[in-house]
Enzyme design. Structure first.
Site, PDB file in Angstrom:
ATOM      1  N   ARG A  86       0.843  -1.205   0.000  1.00  0.00           N
ATOM      2  CA  ARG A  86       0.000   0.000   0.000  1.00  0.00           C
ATOM      3  C   ARG A  86       0.876   1.251   0.000  1.00  0.00           C
ATOM      4  NH1 ARG A  86      -2.673  -3.563   3.625  1.00  0.00           N
ATOM      5  NH2 ARG A  86      -4.724  -4.182   2.843  1.00  0.00           N
ATOM      6  N   ASN A  93      -0.932   8.859  -4.813  1.00  0.00           N
ATOM      7  CA  ASN A  93      -2.232   9.114  -4.201  1.00  0.00           C
ATOM      8  C   ASN A  93      -2.232  10.370  -3.323  1.00  0.00           C
ATOM      9  OD1 ASN A  93      -3.339   7.041  -5.581  1.00  0.00           O
ATOM     10  ND2 ASN A  93      -3.547   5.634  -3.856  1.00  0.00           N
ATOM     11  N   HIS A 173      -3.388  -0.002   8.763  1.00  0.00           N
ATOM     12  CA  HIS A 173      -3.925  -0.867   7.717  1.00  0.00           C
ATOM     13  C   HIS A 173      -2.731  -1.450   6.978  1.00  0.00           C
ATOM     14  CE1 HIS A 173      -6.856  -2.440   5.074  1.00  0.00           C
ATOM     15  NE2 HIS A 173      -6.673  -1.617   4.072  1.00  0.00           N
TER      16      HIS A 173
HETATM   17  N1  NAD Z   1      -9.015   1.557   3.029  1.00  0.00           N
HETATM   18  C1  NAD Z   1      -9.218   0.347   2.548  1.00  0.00           C
HETATM   19  O1  NAD Z   1      -9.410  -0.608   3.278  1.00  0.00           O
HETATM   20  C2  NAD Z   1      -9.241   0.144   1.051  1.00  0.00           C
HETATM   21  C3  NAD Z   1      -9.834  -0.997   0.492  1.00  0.00           C
HETATM   22  C4  NAD Z   1      -9.876  -1.123  -0.891  1.00  0.00           C
HETATM   23  C5  NAD Z   1      -9.332  -0.129  -1.698  1.00  0.00           C
HETATM   24  N2  NAD Z   1      -8.731   0.933  -1.116  1.00  0.00           N
HETATM   25  C6  NAD Z   1      -8.149   2.018  -1.927  1.00  0.00           C
HETATM   26  O2  NAD Z   1      -9.211   2.765  -2.502  1.00  0.00           O
HETATM   27  C7  NAD Z   1      -8.743   3.404  -3.697  1.00  0.00           C
HETATM   28  C8  NAD Z   1      -9.723   3.122  -4.835  1.00  0.00           C
HETATM   29  O3  NAD Z   1      -9.747   1.756  -5.139  1.00  0.00           O
HETATM   30  P1  NAD Z   1     -10.592   1.261  -6.408  1.00  0.00           P
HETATM   31  O4  NAD Z   1     -10.494  -0.218  -6.452  1.00  0.00           O
HETATM   32  O5  NAD Z   1     -11.937   1.909  -6.415  1.00  0.00           O
HETATM   33  O6  NAD Z   1      -9.706   1.901  -7.596  1.00  0.00           O
HETATM   34  P2  NAD Z   1     -10.164   2.227  -9.096  1.00  0.00           P
HETATM   35  O7  NAD Z   1      -8.939   2.372  -9.918  1.00  0.00           O
HETATM   36  O8  NAD Z   1     -11.223   1.269  -9.532  1.00  0.00           O
HETATM   37  O9  NAD Z   1     -10.872   3.666  -8.942  1.00  0.00           O
HETATM   38  C9  NAD Z   1     -10.197   4.822  -8.620  1.00  0.00           C
HETATM   39  C10 NAD Z   1     -10.959   5.984  -9.256  1.00  0.00           C
HETATM   40  O10 NAD Z   1     -10.381   7.216  -8.780  1.00  0.00           O
HETATM   41  C11 NAD Z   1     -10.494   8.129  -9.869  1.00  0.00           C
HETATM   42  N3  NAD Z   1      -9.619   9.269  -9.667  1.00  0.00           N
HETATM   43  C12 NAD Z   1      -8.272   9.333  -9.839  1.00  0.00           C
HETATM   44  N4  NAD Z   1      -7.840  10.590  -9.583  1.00  0.00           N
HETATM   45  C13 NAD Z   1      -8.923  11.323  -9.249  1.00  0.00           C
HETATM   46  C14 NAD Z   1      -9.113  12.674  -8.873  1.00  0.00           C
HETATM   47  N5  NAD Z   1      -8.094  13.541  -8.784  1.00  0.00           N
HETATM   48  N6  NAD Z   1     -10.371  13.090  -8.608  1.00  0.00           N
HETATM   49  C15 NAD Z   1     -11.409  12.233  -8.678  1.00  0.00           C
HETATM   50  N7  NAD Z   1     -11.293  10.927  -9.018  1.00  0.00           N
HETATM   51  C16 NAD Z   1     -10.063  10.492  -9.299  1.00  0.00           C
HETATM   52  C17 NAD Z   1     -10.131   7.292 -11.081  1.00  0.00           C
HETATM   53  O11 NAD Z   1     -10.526   7.896 -12.279  1.00  0.00           O
HETATM   54  C18 NAD Z   1     -10.874   5.990 -10.790  1.00  0.00           C
HETATM   55  O12 NAD Z   1     -12.195   6.009 -11.348  1.00  0.00           O
HETATM   56  C19 NAD Z   1      -7.321   2.839  -3.922  1.00  0.00           C
HETATM   57  O13 NAD Z   1      -6.357   3.756  -3.420  1.00  0.00           O
HETATM   58  C20 NAD Z   1      -7.312   1.569  -3.103  1.00  0.00           C
HETATM   59  O14 NAD Z   1      -6.013   1.191  -2.715  1.00  0.00           O
HETATM   60  C21 NAD Z   1      -8.681   1.095   0.233  1.00  0.00           C
END
Ligand code: NAD
Length: 307
Positions: A86, A93, A173
């Site tokens: 991560r 990010n 996490h």
């Molecule tokens: N906290 C947790 O337990 C947990 C669990 C799962 C995923 N995540 C994290 O959540 C995030 C999203 O995961 P996902 O599977 O949905 O990814 P994904 O790639 O399917 O979606 C990410 C989205 O963010 C959008 N995006 C990028 N830059 C942007 C901006 N400046 N403004 C608005 N939108 C923007 C992209 O266009 C995309 O649609 C990742 O960082 C992932 O690691 C965290």
């Protein structure tokens, strides 16, 4: 309630769906990709007559539509790919988080921010700093997910229903996640009375590696059904002011001997956000591990300032 979900990727779109299905509020789904949130919102509206929910969702690329949100769930950002930690997502990010917060805050100065983007603890701290919001209105989702994974693995191990399994994880996490064996119960019986030490270690390690296990299977992208369910459980507690105690990434002010850092702790959630951090009875070893996790996050947050 007006609930904005930033990022219409897998986590964001499934969170939006769950919010609609639970009737928690009006949803704004926003993304930088043109057409994506609009298309997903239309698809979700078309499901409304079948599922029986209100089609109260807007898909947009324009932050003006998010104005006056009560809750903003931030899922924007890159997910892990196989072999990545991560923390490998930190630089990319962080830039996205700063952009999102700068766009969201002017229109929704009273919102509660729930961060999902990884690395979770550091992105939550960054959202708090960039927004300037009171710390109780900025929190991160990880503990609900890690605890849910552990509860499932325990149920699977013992061949029982997940409904009777309670467990909580604290810390960060990732590798510094802390499982609390004495606070894990199966139909009221403490877990250590039901499985041996080796099984406990195996269950906790699988939970720590839970995200990577799914990333490895999917080959592209990371988990989203359990993550979206977990963040919507937090939205529900806030929207309904339930005061439910959930493990969340929250700002500490001396609890567990930890100060001025975001870390995973049990917190009472309500309409004001994190309304109280609950101090569980921890062993010396658990307390030491929690403090070490907090120090690890503090160090990484200092790195953020240079990015
Ligand atoms: N906290 C947790 O337990 C947990 C669990 C799962 C995923 N995540 C994290 O959540 C995030 C999203 O995961 P996902 O599977 O949905 O990814 P994904 O790639 O399917 O979606 C990410 C989205 O963010 C959008 N995006 C990028 N830059 C942007 C901006 N400046 N403004 C608005 N939108 C923007 C992209 O266009 C995309 O649609 C990742 O960082 C992932 O690691 C965290």
């Amino acid at each position: 309630m007006k609930i904005t979900v930033v990022g219409s990727g897998f986590v964001g779109q499934t969170a939006a769906m769950r919010i609609l299905e639970r009737g928690l509020g009006d949803v704004v789904l926003i993304d930088i990709i043109e057409g994506k949130p609009q298309g997903l919102a239309l698809d979700l509206k078309e499901a409304a007559p079948v599922e029986g929910y209100e089609p109260s969702i807007v898909g947009t690329n324009d932050y003006a539509e998010t104005a006056d949100s009560d809750i903003v769930v931030i899922t924007a950002g890159f997910p892990r790919q196989p072999g990545m930690s991560r923390m490998d997502l930190l630089g990319k990010n962080a830039a996205i988080m700063r952009d999102v917060v700068a766009n969201v805050v002017p229109g929704s100065p009273d919102a509660i921010l729930i961060v999902v983007s990884n690395p979770l603890d550091e992105m939550t701290a960054l959202a708090a700093e960039a927004s300037g919001f009171p710390k109780e209105r900025v929190m991160g989702m990880a503990g609900v997910l890690d605890s849910a994974r552990l509860r499932y693995f325990i149920a699977e191990e013992l061949g029982v229903s997940t409904t009777g399994v309670e467990a909580i994880t604290l810390g960060s996490h990732g590798d510094a996640m802390i499982a609390l064996p004495r606070h894990a119960t199966v139909n009221g019986t403490p877990l250590p009375e039901l499985v041996d030490e080796a099984a406990l270690d195996r269950l906790f390690q699988r939970t720590r590696d839970g995200g990577a296990e799914i990333v490895g299977l999917l080959k592209s992208g990371s988990a989203y059904y359990a993550p979206s369910a977990s963040v919507v459980a937090m939205v529900d507690a806030i929207a309904h002011d339930t005061k439910t105690i959930l493990p969340v990434c929250a700002w500490t002010t001396g609890q567990y001997g930890i100060d001025d850092v975001y870390v995973g702790v049990p917190a009472r959630l309500g309409r004001k956000g994190v309304e109280e951090i609950v101090e569980l009875d921890l062993t010396d070893g658990e307390l030491t591990a929690l403090r070490a996790a907090a120090e690890g996050i503090r160090t990484k947050c200092k790195d953020l300032a240079a990015i």
